[in-house]
Design a protein around this motif. Structure first.
Motif, short mmCIF file in Angstrom:
data_model
loop_
_atom_site.label_atom_id
_atom_site.label_comp_id
_atom_site.label_asym_id
_atom_site.label_seq_id
_atom_site.Cartn_x
_atom_site.Cartn_y
_atom_site.Cartn_z
N ARG A 1 0.94 -1.18 -0.10
CA ARG A 1 0.05 0.07 0.15
C ARG A 1 0.94 1.48 -0.09
O ARG A 1 0.47 2.26 -0.36
N HIS A 2 2.35 1.23 0.46
CA HIS A 2 2.98 2.47 0.52
C HIS A 2 3.72 2.52 -0.96
O HIS A 2 4.21 3.61 -1.17
N PHE A 3 3.63 1.85 -1.70
CA PHE A 3 4.36 1.88 -3.19
C PHE A 3 3.66 3.01 -4.11
O PHE A 3 4.37 3.60 -4.93
N PRO A 4 2.43 2.85 -4.33
CA PRO A 4 1.73 3.79 -5.22
C PRO A 4 2.14 5.29 -5.11
O PRO A 4 2.41 5.89 -6.24
N ALA A 5 2.38 5.74 -4.03
CA ALA A 5 2.87 7.34 -3.68
C ALA A 5 4.20 7.41 -4.08
O ALA A 5 4.55 8.47 -4.99
N VAL A 6 5.13 6.42 -4.19
CA VAL A 6 6.50 6.55 -4.47
C VAL A 6 6.44 6.42 -6.15
O VAL A 6 7.15 6.85 -6.82
N VAL A 7 5.51 5.74 -6.82
CA VAL A 7 5.43 5.37 -8.24
C VAL A 7 5.02 6.77 -8.81
O VAL A 7 5.40 6.97 -9.94
N GLU A 8 4.15 7.23 -8.02
CA GLU A 8 3.71 8.45 -8.69
C GLU A 8 4.66 9.36 -8.81
O GLU A 8 4.92 10.31 -9.72
N GLY A 9 5.58 9.59 -7.69
CA GLY A 9 6.75 10.30 -7.79
C GLY A 9 7.63 10.08 -8.98
O GLY A 9 8.19 11.14 -9.46
N MET A 10 7.85 8.83 -9.11
CA MET A 10 8.48 8.49 -10.22
C MET A 10 8.18 8.84 -11.60
O MET A 10 8.88 9.18 -12.75
N GLN A 11 6.84 8.84 -11.76
CA GLN A 11 6.28 9.27 -13.04
C GLN A 11 6.36 10.79 -13.12
O GLN A 11 6.50 11.16 -14.23
N ARG A 12 6.17 11.32 -12.12
CA ARG A 12 6.40 12.89 -12.28
C ARG A 12 8.18 13.13 -12.67
O ARG A 12 8.40 14.25 -13.22
N VAL A 13 8.87 12.42 -12.10
CA VAL A 13 10.48 12.48 -12.53
C VAL A 13 10.35 12.77 -13.91
O VAL A 13 11.03 13.59 -14.56
N VAL A 14 9.83 11.75 -14.89
CA VAL A 14 9.81 11.63 -16.28
C VAL A 14 9.02 12.46 -16.89
O VAL A 14 9.61 13.17 -17.97
N GLU A 15 8.06 12.97 -16.30
CA GLU A 15 7.05 14.01 -16.98
C GLU A 15 7.29 15.56 -16.87
O GLU A 15 7.36 16.39 -17.87
N SER A 16 7.92 15.64 -15.62
CA SER A 16 8.16 17.11 -15.37
C SER A 16 9.31 17.41 -14.56
O SER A 16 9.89 18.58 -14.02
N GLY A 17 10.14 16.41 -14.10
CA GLY A 17 11.25 16.36 -13.19
C GLY A 17 12.69 16.53 -13.90
O GLY A 17 12.91 16.85 -15.22
N THR A 18 13.61 15.53 -13.36
CA THR A 18 14.82 15.66 -13.69
C THR A 18 15.26 14.75 -15.07
O THR A 18 16.26 14.52 -15.54
N ALA A 19 13.92 13.71 -15.51
CA ALA A 19 14.34 12.68 -16.55
C ALA A 19 13.45 13.07 -17.74
O ALA A 19 12.94 12.02 -18.28
N ARG A 20 13.29 14.20 -18.19
CA ARG A 20 12.19 14.44 -19.33
C ARG A 20 12.64 13.90 -20.41
O ARG A 20 11.97 13.68 -21.45
N ASN B 1 3.01 6.44 -26.71
CA ASN B 1 2.09 6.27 -25.77
C ASN B 1 2.34 5.33 -24.56
O ASN B 1 1.48 4.59 -24.07
N VAL B 2 3.55 5.24 -23.97
CA VAL B 2 4.01 4.67 -23.00
C VAL B 2 4.18 5.57 -21.74
O VAL B 2 5.15 6.52 -22.17
N VAL B 3 3.97 5.33 -20.69
CA VAL B 3 4.26 6.12 -19.41
C VAL B 3 5.40 5.25 -18.64
O VAL B 3 5.30 4.29 -18.34
N VAL B 4 6.62 6.05 -18.77
CA VAL B 4 7.75 5.63 -17.88
C VAL B 4 7.98 6.18 -16.64
O VAL B 4 7.72 7.60 -16.38
N CYS B 5 8.12 5.42 -15.66
CA CYS B 5 8.38 5.96 -14.10
C CYS B 5 10.01 5.57 -13.97
O CYS B 5 10.56 4.54 -14.10
N GLY B 6 10.54 6.62 -13.61
CA GLY B 6 11.83 6.69 -13.24
C GLY B 6 12.55 7.50 -12.31
O GLY B 6 11.81 8.26 -11.48
N LYS B 7 13.81 7.24 -12.04
CA LYS B 7 14.72 8.18 -11.15
C LYS B 7 16.17 8.14 -11.37
O LYS B 7 16.76 7.44 -11.80
N THR B 8 16.59 9.43 -11.71
CA THR B 8 17.87 9.77 -11.98
C THR B 8 18.75 9.84 -10.85
O THR B 8 18.31 9.89 -9.74
N GLY B 9 20.00 9.38 -11.05
CA GLY B 9 21.00 9.78 -9.93
C GLY B 9 22.26 10.18 -10.49
O GLY B 9 22.87 10.01 -11.53
#
Length: 610
Positions: free
Chosen positions: A498-517, A525-533
């Protein structure tokens, strides 16, 4: 007395019966059975080992990864190799007299009466040149076997190679059944699955005369045994994706690991720099191995399994999940970007919740998240709190596959590093450290080390919202094999799903409007969820890292890309990962802008960015 007299006659009768048996057997051997007479006339019975075909290896779609190619060994029986023209022999095989004497000496040291390899891995041309002249050199004969061949130039580190068994291994009881001159897996799949790939040797008995010419099989082959081929392996690898990953990593140092989240099957395992697997087969194996061994870029080093790096900002996702599980964080929790605690790589507004903090990769936010876990306030003693909190944190983190071997079916996997209270006690003493001493762990720096395989497995855990299957590279053993049972077990983290969806939503934001555009795949038409380092490197330019999975729902691929000395994760690793995801999902790179990205990455354009 009569009883003793009777026993005497019984004993005499037994001895007479035994003598009669020996006499009858001797008569049979000397008069009735002519096989030994034939053997004597023909001088020798030769025992020739029939080497089995080693199992073949295929990719997930049935493409051949490893095949067998014929080679020939020139064998020698020292007892029979007498009165030969050594000068003529050396000219025939292309060696010097000192080399000949050294090899004969080694063969005699092994056995004076048994055969052993004299020259190995002769090509078809070399075999043809020697075969017709062997009649002049008694004691020498040709034995056919196979070596590995590769219809491609990919996957060298995972496939591994085979080589001749060493004297030390021959003395080891775990290698019972092997003989001098036998080949076995040295690394990779060849080593891990040796018991399945090796097959079973056969034996053929032939009669030869004093000149070494075969005179037929002994007793029409009654004592011959057929060799049994090894089992074929079907791997989880997508050869096209593997080759594409190696193309993108050409001229670079780092790793790519791609996993199918729903099964744990490894789709791609790239270690760069890499080498052509055919270099470690055939006659030049030894020379090529030494060249690769001394190469300063270390192409033999299997980075996905053996290299350990600080994970950098991708670790913030794990920190958030553990804090959510411990009840010290909610998806709505906000923390200020307070540079007095730790500097932040990005200028951004106040992170009002977890999703924004992940999107902006805010260092001060996750400093405070980690502190809330470690200094939870379990007692009034800050030192005791920190000790207990760090060990609780470490237990959580291990369930994600960090600081432990994930169990991949390849040798030499490293477990990485995650510090414990005991670790810091040894360095600073029980009261010599507290949270400010260890804060760098919060952002994936400091005393942390993970392998690229663990990073990809972490991405698969996020894709599955809390569980994973042990990453593996072999799908089945044998042509009608099934998935190996140990890789069908679902393994859960200590963090509830139950705790994972919030983190996954954040990963989606990373790609759509954050550090991994640059990792977006909107055009397909594929939604990518990611995190840069961006991992700090005291020896030069920072390392670039990116983990991701796609699509967001029902993910097909989870991936980790780590490029050494390439700068920020958004610049190198993220666009590279997106190309690999697109290639896997669609088999092609569809648009001109994407092809331009591909060309730029292949050329290493990001190395020119300061």
């Amino acid at each position: 007395m009569k009883y003793l007299e009777g026993r005497k006659y019984v004993i005499q009768a037994i001895f007479i019966a035994i003598g009669a048996v020996y006499l009858i057997k001797l008569f049979y051997l000397q008069v009735l059975d002519d096989s030994y007479k034939t053997a004597a006339e023909n001088n020798a019975m030769r025992r020739v080992v029939q080497y089995p075909f080693r199992g073949l290896v295929y990719d997930r779609d049935g493409k051949l990864l490893v095949e067998n190619t014929p080679v020939y060994d020139l064998m020698v029986v020292p007892k029979e190799a007498k009165a030969i023209d050594t000068l003529k022999f050396c000219q025939l095989v292309g060696m010097t007299l000192p080399e000949y004497r050294e090899k004969i000496k080694a063969a005699k040291a092994y056995s004076y009466v048994k055969s052993s390899p004299f020259l190995q891995r002769l090509t078809n041309a070399e075999f043809a040149a020697i075969q017709d002249n062997l009649v002049d050199f008694p004691g020498f004969y040709i034995n056919a076997r196979t070596v590995r061949g590769y219809p491609h130039k990919s996957l060298a580190h995972a496939l591994g190679y085979i080589g001749e068994i060493s004297p030390r291994q021959l003395e080891d009881s775990s290698y019972r059944g092997y003989r001098q001159g036998d080949y076995l897996g040295i690394s990779g799949l060849e080593r891990q699955y040796e018991q399945f790939l090796m097959g079973k040797r056969g034996v053929k008995y032939t009669m030869v005369n004093v000149r070494g010419i075969e005179k037929g099989s002994f007793k029409s082959g009654a004592y011959d045994t057929l060799s049994v081929a090894g089992n074929n392996l079907t791997t989880t690898i997508d050869l096209d994706l593997q080759a594409y990953g190696e193309k993108l990593m050409a001229g670079k140092t780092g790793s790519i690991v791609a996993i199918e989240p729903s099964t744990g099957e490894i789709l791609s395992l790239v270690s760069a720099p890499y080498y052509d697997p055919s270099q470690l087969t055939g006659k030049e194996l030894g020379n090529n191995y030494m060249k690769l061994l001394v190469d300063p870029v270390k192409p033999l080093f299997n980075r996905p399994l053996m290299a350990t790096y600080p994970p950098g900002s991708i670790f913030k996702l794990a920190q958030a999940l553990i804090a959510l599980q411990e009840g010290v964080l909610t998806p709505e929790t906000g923390y200020p970007c307070n540079w007095s605690l730790v500097k932040c790589s990005h200028r951004h507004p106040y992170p009002a919740n977890l999703g924004i903090a992940i999107e902006q990769s805010c260092n001060p936010y996750f400093y405070q998240v980690f502190r809330s876990v470690v200094n939870k306030g379990r007692s009034q003693n800050i030192y005791q709190d920190t000790h207990q909190g760090l060990d609780i944190w470490r237990k959580h983190i291990q369930t994600f596959g960090f600081a432990t071997k994930v169990g991949v079916d390849l040798p030499n996997e490293k477990k990485g590093m995650m510090p414990s209270a005991q670790f810091y006690d040894k360095i600073y003493g029980p009261k010599g450290w507290k949270f400010p001493t260890i804060y760098s762990i919060s952002i994936g720096q400091g005393e942390t080390g993970v392998t690229p395989l663990q990073m990809a497995n972490f991405a698969a855990i996020l894709a599955n919202r809390g569980h994973y299957y042990t990453p593996h590279i072999v799908r089945s053993v044998g042509d009608k094999g099934k998935p190996l049972p140990e890789y069908l077990v679902k393994r859960y983290t200590s963090v509830e799903p139950r705790h994972f969806p919030a983190v996954v939503e954040g990963m989606q934001r990373v790609v759509e409007s954050g550090t991994a555009r640059y990792a977006q795949l909107k055009h397909i038409n594929v939604v990518v969820c990611g995190k840069t380092g961006t991992v700090q490197n005291p020896h030069g330019k920072d390392h670039s890292v990116f983990i991701a999975f796609a699509p967001k729902d029902n993910p097909k691929i989870a991936i980790a890309v780590y490029v050494e000395n390439a700068g920020g994760g958004a610049v190198a690793a993220a666009p590279m990962a997106s190309l690999l995801i697109e290639k896997y999902l669609t088999d092609t790179i569809k648009t001109a802008p994407r092809k331009n990205w591909e060309d730029w990455i292949i050329k290493g354009g990001f190395y020119s960015i300061d």
